[in-house]
Design an enzyme around this catalytic site. Structure first.
Site, PDB file in Angstrom:
ATOM      1  N   SER C 255      -2.396  19.112 -11.669  1.00  0.00           N
ATOM      2  CA  SER C 255      -2.529  20.211 -12.258  1.00  0.00           C
ATOM      3  C   SER C 255      -2.272  21.922 -11.502  1.00  0.00           C
ATOM      4  CB  SER C 255      -4.189  20.469 -12.600  1.00  0.00           C
ATOM      5  OG  SER C 255      -4.275  21.974 -13.199  1.00  0.00           O
ATOM      6  N   ARG C 302       7.161  26.373 -14.501  1.00  0.00           N
ATOM      7  CA  ARG C 302       7.076  25.309 -14.207  1.00  0.00           C
ATOM      8  C   ARG C 302       8.796  24.670 -13.755  1.00  0.00           C
ATOM      9  NH1 ARG C 302       2.571  22.265 -18.166  1.00  0.00           N
ATOM     10  NH2 ARG C 302       0.718  23.381 -16.580  1.00  0.00           N
TER      11      ARG C 302
END
Lengths: 276, 282, 659
Positions: C255, C302
């Site tokens: 995560s 990301r």
């Protein structure tokens, strides 16, 4: 990503560690069909798990006798040991096949891995079993918080971190069924009408405790306890305590059972004296 | 049968809890007292009794304990309602409940799981043992005793020794079997009680946390070891007792008691006891 | 009405469950279809948390509006802006609702919900439940739907596979009136009538072979709608998560919360440094994200982190041990703290790699994670209509818009999240609505639940007042349903017939075809894309489709035939792969997750547009168009995340000024 798995390091170690492992698989074409055992041999690289091996078998289902068989049917989804799907009996014990690393369960060349479906649930085909009974049990113990509806009505109750920690641990249950498979008091019930006739098992007991611990959830505490005082309820537990040892999420199932035991004791006494 | 199943289901929780409760009180409590009393055949040697020493003192101590029990008023009612019915209740329900068990120790060889299975085995064996024990020694089914000795409350130790040894003058093969059965029987019952105390605390919700269960488990272990020592002393004490010399001590005690009563008929009473229907024995 | 109005929900993840609950409460009979028991849906894998403005952040100058602004900026201005505003405004309400449902959110000492930092924000705005937030949210919604199921308001069809939507003629083109589905145990194929159908079937990670997705995330359901006429938007926008652990069967997510909680990404400064991580002194470690992005550091979005890691490993060959891996290091944190906050992922790493990440840095590499693109959906814009698009919001200044319901989208509008096919809706990851070209961490759970709750009301209104009110599904001729079932039965028979006779070869083995598709898509259509390589990918897909059409099935069983279900899906996945690669090839710019080395800059003039792909049934290929993005609320700006580029500072400035 391919780039990730075909990198130099992985290739080197894979080559150095590649070896043969046999998979002995208990197969069955469907309900009331004959059970048979088939053996497949695979070349194993480092880091493989039972899932990747079953995938290889699916792509080339030829047994050690050279007979072409069919891909093995099994249940899986997340492959991260968080959805609970891929539970099966591996080398005699119930566990998730995704986290069953071949390097650990069959570390040497020529080792055999035995795969069987869970024995406490009806087999659909091969390693896939029907665990509907577990979800039904959640209905029976009303494993939910009875909120007024999904509209915004402000925040929920405040909670101390220690209370959250207890509830979080219980709430990690992924309904995999290991606790039931390993329980000597939990038995196979093929037919839905039999589900409430024998022990409901640690899973539902622990979930009942989870919702009894929540301020709003506790509104249904009486209903839950009444259900769990029935013939399939908490007193069917024989305290073998296998459940807590096989639980992949390390949920304190035996504490939940004792806690439900305490609640039912208090509930029964209070009911006897106050009539409710 | 269908009706009785309905009854079991309707009152499931109550019956389960009564089953658990009767195991502790009165059965568990009784077992503790009973084993302590019977172990007097060993600790009586150490304590001495009325100027007697060694085995004689033990025989006298045991006889004294038995006499006390037999002096209780309405003993038969206490026995029926305080012991036999609870034991019958606990046994019958226990056997019914144990039939739902599917032991899996081959696959899950955890210590707790072995205790689970042993709890059920000890229950089955315990029922048989208690039945044999009570039938032979209390109900006078002496045809089940090798050598045919009938237990007598006035000659408690000597007749007990004879029952375990298979004769009044030393060990016979049958006696060896009976003694072995006693060793197994009492050991399993002690285990059953100690482990039952541990599980009962979970069932009732007294011990909830894992650490509480562990702590109480240690206490139950100590209780179990103590009772096991008492049980083994009792069986071994009687199995190795010289029945003939024990009987002498017992006869002396009867005579003394008769003398204290100032009634010369006492020995005669004692002598005729074996022929009496035994409704005050222990 | 004699017959209760029905809605079908396909997919039992967060979006499907939230929608089911909301629509059941609105009085509709809900039929919920899922490949797996809904409690095992892929939402269970989400780890880090769920974003929402909260009182702590608000008092530091944060707001719903800033959440909205961050999401638009994070998505590189490709998302239509109105739905995003509405979602951000709803976020705090959704957290409250989840809280009431009993989600065990981590708590502060005083008993309030704890917060953590997540990518793309400088404020702690992410609510979490350990490192298994998705699991906890899914379970909460699963419990509520179970409650409704016990009341008879929801009927579940678990282990059923959606095969196709059933379309009837409507007033303005086709209208969805049900679905064909198959029981994966008995293999029974049957039609189900419904006044509306909600697709909530998630992403399509399996198209890339190994991804962080569950094996059920094939994209086949999306493909079946797409091939039936639903438009597929921004298929090229695939998020590659920077931190995954490569495995033999899948890539396991580590995560973003690992970085949010202080995790540092680094490689040894010296190429080929073979010392164990712990023996490499601080000065000899290259914390490349922190050096390049001093403002956001390890919590850059990301796509950026992924490209930087990819660049370090693939272009600069500086990966750990010379391989494609970098360190994600949490060993400087207290192990107990890590267990409490990140226990879920610590366990996954330890279980699957065999190393304790509390004491040894994790070795990670990017992996395909999320589909920003999906079924094209509509909405009715809300009341907020600025005279001109606003510049970047500065924290602590007055927001351009308040957080009232209805500012972004009109609540209850029947077209909210409806596809271009009337009566066919798409909720959650399967639509394209919220994340533009890149999704911010911890926004996925939010968008899924938001769709279900917010747009579920619109579905109820459509059924009550739209076409179904005058022509309910019950009144549609049976022949429409029979012919749909007939078509699926034929499709199945054509596949199962191949199981008889003939030779088995890799060429026609559906498992091998799927594997090759995954390898090709990963190699040609993920982190770095380029015209010729994409064309090669398209050619390979065409070849694989040809092989698939000649496929030979390994199992002809008529009971629980998983091979059939898989093989059938492979054909649909190839259609998705084709759309993805076609979309990527047509987008000649770089934006968010889509990075073209031949077009490294964003080109707003030509490509601040939604890729709108429809299926050309004749050609069997994707037909790509571009449609305007509705960007009336925030003006596009360069997406730099404060990057310090030592070599090219001028270029970054130019980019910032130029748009």
């Amino acid at each position: 990503m391919t780039v990730a798995t075909t990198n130099g390091t992985a290739k080197r170690t894979a080559a150095a560690n590649s070896r043969k492992v046999r998979f002995r698989i208990k197969r069955c074409d469907g309900p009331n069909k004959l059970v048979r055992w088939e053996t497949f041999e695979l070349t194993i690289a480092k880091g493989e798990n039972v899932i990747s091996c079953l995938q290889k078998i699916a792509a080339n289902p030829v047994t050690t006798e050279g007979k072409r068989s069919t891909p093995v049917v099994w249940d899986c989804s997340c492959l991260e040991e968080v959805c609970g799907s891929c539970t099966m009996v591996i080398n005699g014990q119930a566990r998730q096949s995704c986290s069953a690393l071949i390097d650990v369960i069959a570390p040497d060349d020529g080792d055999t891995v035995t795969l069987e479906p869970m024995s406490k649930f009806p087999v659909i085909r091969d390693l896939w079993v029907d665990r509907s009974r577990m979800f039904d049990a959640l209905k029976r113990v009303k494993a939910w918080v009875p909120i007024d509806g999904t509209y915004d009505l402000g925040a929920g109750p405040r909670e101390r971190p220690e209370e959250q920690a207890v509830r979080y641990a219980l709430s990690e249950c992924m309904t995999c069924g290991c606790c039931l498979e390993a329980c000597p008091q939990f038995e196979l019930a093929e037919d839905e009408s039999e589900w409430d006739k024998s022990f409901i098992g640690a899973q539902a007991l622990s979930q009942a405790r989870l919702f009894n611990l929540h301020e709003t959830g506790a509104q249904l505490k009486g209903d839950r306890l009444e259900t769990l005082m029935g013939p399939d309820g908490v007193s069917e537990c024989g305290n073998a305590q296998n459940c807590v040892k096989v639980c992949p999420k390390h949920i304190p199932l035996t504490e939940s059972i004792a806690a439900v035991g305490r609640s039912t004791t208090i509930h029964a006494i209070s009911k006897w004296f106050s009539g409710k | 049968m269908a009706k009785s199943e309905g009854f079991l289901e309707r009152h499931h929780f109550l019956l389960r809890r009564l089953h658990s409760l009767t195991g502790v009180v009165p059965i568990g409590m009784f077992l503790m007292v009973h084993l302590t009393t019977n172990a007097s055949i060993v600790w009586g040697r150490i304590n001495g009794h009325d100027g007697l020493e060694g085995a004689d003192a033990a025989v006298a101590t045991f006889q004294h304990e038995v006499n006390f029990i037999h002096s209780l008023p309405a003993l038969i009612l206490i026995e029926i309602f305080g012991l036999w019915l609870p034991i019958a209740f606990h046994s019958v329900l226990g056997v019914i409940y144990a039939t739902s068990s599917k032991p899996n120790n081959d696959r899950y060889a955890y210590q707790d799981n072995w205790r689970y299975t042993l709890q059920r085995i000890s229950g089955y064996v315990g029922v048989l043992f208690i039945f044999y024990h009570v039938a032979t020694l209390r109900w006078g089914w002496s045809f089940l005793i090798p050598g045919g000795t009938e237990w007598s409350a006035e000659y408690a130790a000597s007749t007990m020794a004879a029952a375990l040894q298979g004769s009044t003058d030393g060990f016979r093969l049958g006696g060896l079997l009976v003694s072995a059965f006693y060793m197994v029987g009492v050991s399993l019952l002690v285990f059953h009680l100690a482990n039952g105390l541990w599980t009962a605390a979970i069932s009732w919700g007294l011990t909830v946390s894992e650490s509480a269960q562990k702590r109480w488990g240690q206490v139950c272990f100590v209780i179990g070891v103590g009772l096991m020592l008492a049980a083994w002393s009792a069986v071994l004490g009687f199995a190795t007792l010289d029945a003939a010399s024990a009987r002498e001590v017992e006869t002396n005690m009867l005579e003394k008691a008769a003398a204290a009563d100032g009634d010369g008929a006492a020995p005669e009473h004692a002598a005729s006891h074996d022929e009496d229907s035994d409704h005050t024995g222990g | 009405m004699t017959q209760q109005q029905r809605v079908i929900v396909v997919g039992g993840g967060l979006a499907g469950l939230a929608g089911s609950a909301r629509m059941a409460e609105a009085g509709l009979a809900v039929d919920l279809f899922s490949l797996v028991p809904v409690k095992r849906s892929h939402s269970v894998c989400a780890q880090g948390g769920i974003n929402a403005c909260n009182e702590v952040a608000r008092q530091q100058g944060y707001s719903e509006y800033e959440h909205f602004d961050e999401t638009i900026y994070g998505g590189d201005f490709l998302a239509d802006q109105h739905p995003v505003l509405e979602m951000a405004n709803w976020a705090p309400r959704i957290i409250d609702l989840l809280d009431r449902m009993g989600v065990p959110f981590n708590r502060t000492a005083e008993g309030y919900r704890d917060l953590r930092l997540f990518g793309g924000s400088l404020f702690k705005r992410t609510h979490f439940s350990g490192a298994t937030t998705g699991q906890q949210l899914l379970y909460a919604l699963d419990e509520q739907v179970r409650r409704l199921e016990a009341d008879g308001a929801v009927t579940k069809y678990e282990s059923w596979e959606f095969l196709r939507p059933i379309l009837a003629d409507g007033a303005d083109g086709p209208r969805c009136v049900g679905i064909v589905a198959q029981d994966l145990r008995t293999m029974q194929i049957r039609a189900f009538r419904a006044d509306a159908v909600v697709m909530a079937t998630g992403g399509a990670g399996l198209v890339f072979g190994k991804s962080t997705n569950s094996v059920i995330c094939t994209g086949a359901a999306l493909a079946r709608c797409y091939q039936a006429g639903a438009a597929y938007a921004n298929p090229e926008m695939i998020q590659v998560h920077p931190t995954a652990v490569p495995g033999a069967d899948k890539l396991r997510l580590m995560s973003e919360s690992a970085r949010g909680e202080g995790g540092r990404v680094w490689v040894p400064r010296k190429k080929g440094d073979s010392r164990p991580a712990r023996e490499i002194p601080e000065a000899e470690r290259l914390y490349f994200l922190e050096e390049k992005y001093p403002k956001y550091g390890n919590i850059v979005p990301r796509d950026i982190a992924t490209r930087e890691i990819f660049d370090i490993c693939v272009n600069q060959h500086m990966g750990v041990d010379g391989g494609n891996q970098v360190y994600l290091d949490l060993t400087h944190k207290d192990p107990e703290y890590l267990t409490r906050k990140l226990g879920g992922i610590m366990d996954i790493y330890q279980k699957f790699v065999g190393v304790d990440p509390r004491h040894e840095p994790m070795k990670i590499f990017p992996g395909v994670h999320y589909s920003m693109g999906g079924l094209w959906t509509q909405y009715t814009a809300g009341s907020y209509a600025p005279s001109e698009p606003q510049p970047a919001h500065v924290s602590g200044t007055e927001t351009a818009c308040d957080a009232e319901i209805g500012r972004g989208m009109l609540p209850g509008a029947p077209n909210n999240m409806m596809t271009n096919i009337e009566g066919l809706y798409a909720f959650g990851e399967v639509n394209f609505a919220f994340h533009g070209a890149n999704r911010l961490g911890a926004n996925a759970l939010l968008s899924c639940i938001f769709d279900g709750l917010f747009s579920g009301v619109g579905v109820a209104n459509y059924i009550r007042d739209g076409a179904p009110s005058t022509a309910p599904a019950e009144s549609i001729p049976q022949s429409v349903f029979d012919s749909a079932v007939g078509a699926e039965s034929s499709r199945q028979k054509a596949i199962t017939d191949t199981a008889i006779g003939g030779d088995h070869a890799d060429e026609t083995n559906p498992y091998i075809i799927a594997k090759e598709m995954g390898e090709e898509m990963t190699a040609g259509c993920t982190v770095v894309r380029e015209e010729a390589r994409l064309q090669k990918t398209l050619d390979r897909i065409a070849e694989l489709r040809d092989r698939w059409s000649r496929m030979k099935l390994a199992d002809g069983a008529t009971w629980t035939n998983q091979s059939l279900s898989f093989a059938r899906s492979v054909g649909d996945m190839l259609a998705v792969a084709d759309a993805m690669a076609s979309g990527a090839k047509a987008r000649k710019e770089s934006r968010g997750a889509h990075y073209r080395i031949d077009y490294p800059d964003r080109d707003d003039a030509k490509f601040m547009k939604t890729t709108f792909v429809t299926y050309d049934a004749g050609e069997g290929r994707a037909r790509v168009e571009h449609r305007e993005v509705r960007a009336e609320l925030v003006a596009p700006r360069a997406r730099t995340y404060g990057k310090v580029d030592k070599e090219e500072p001028a270029k970054a400035e130019a980019a910032a000024a130029g748009v």
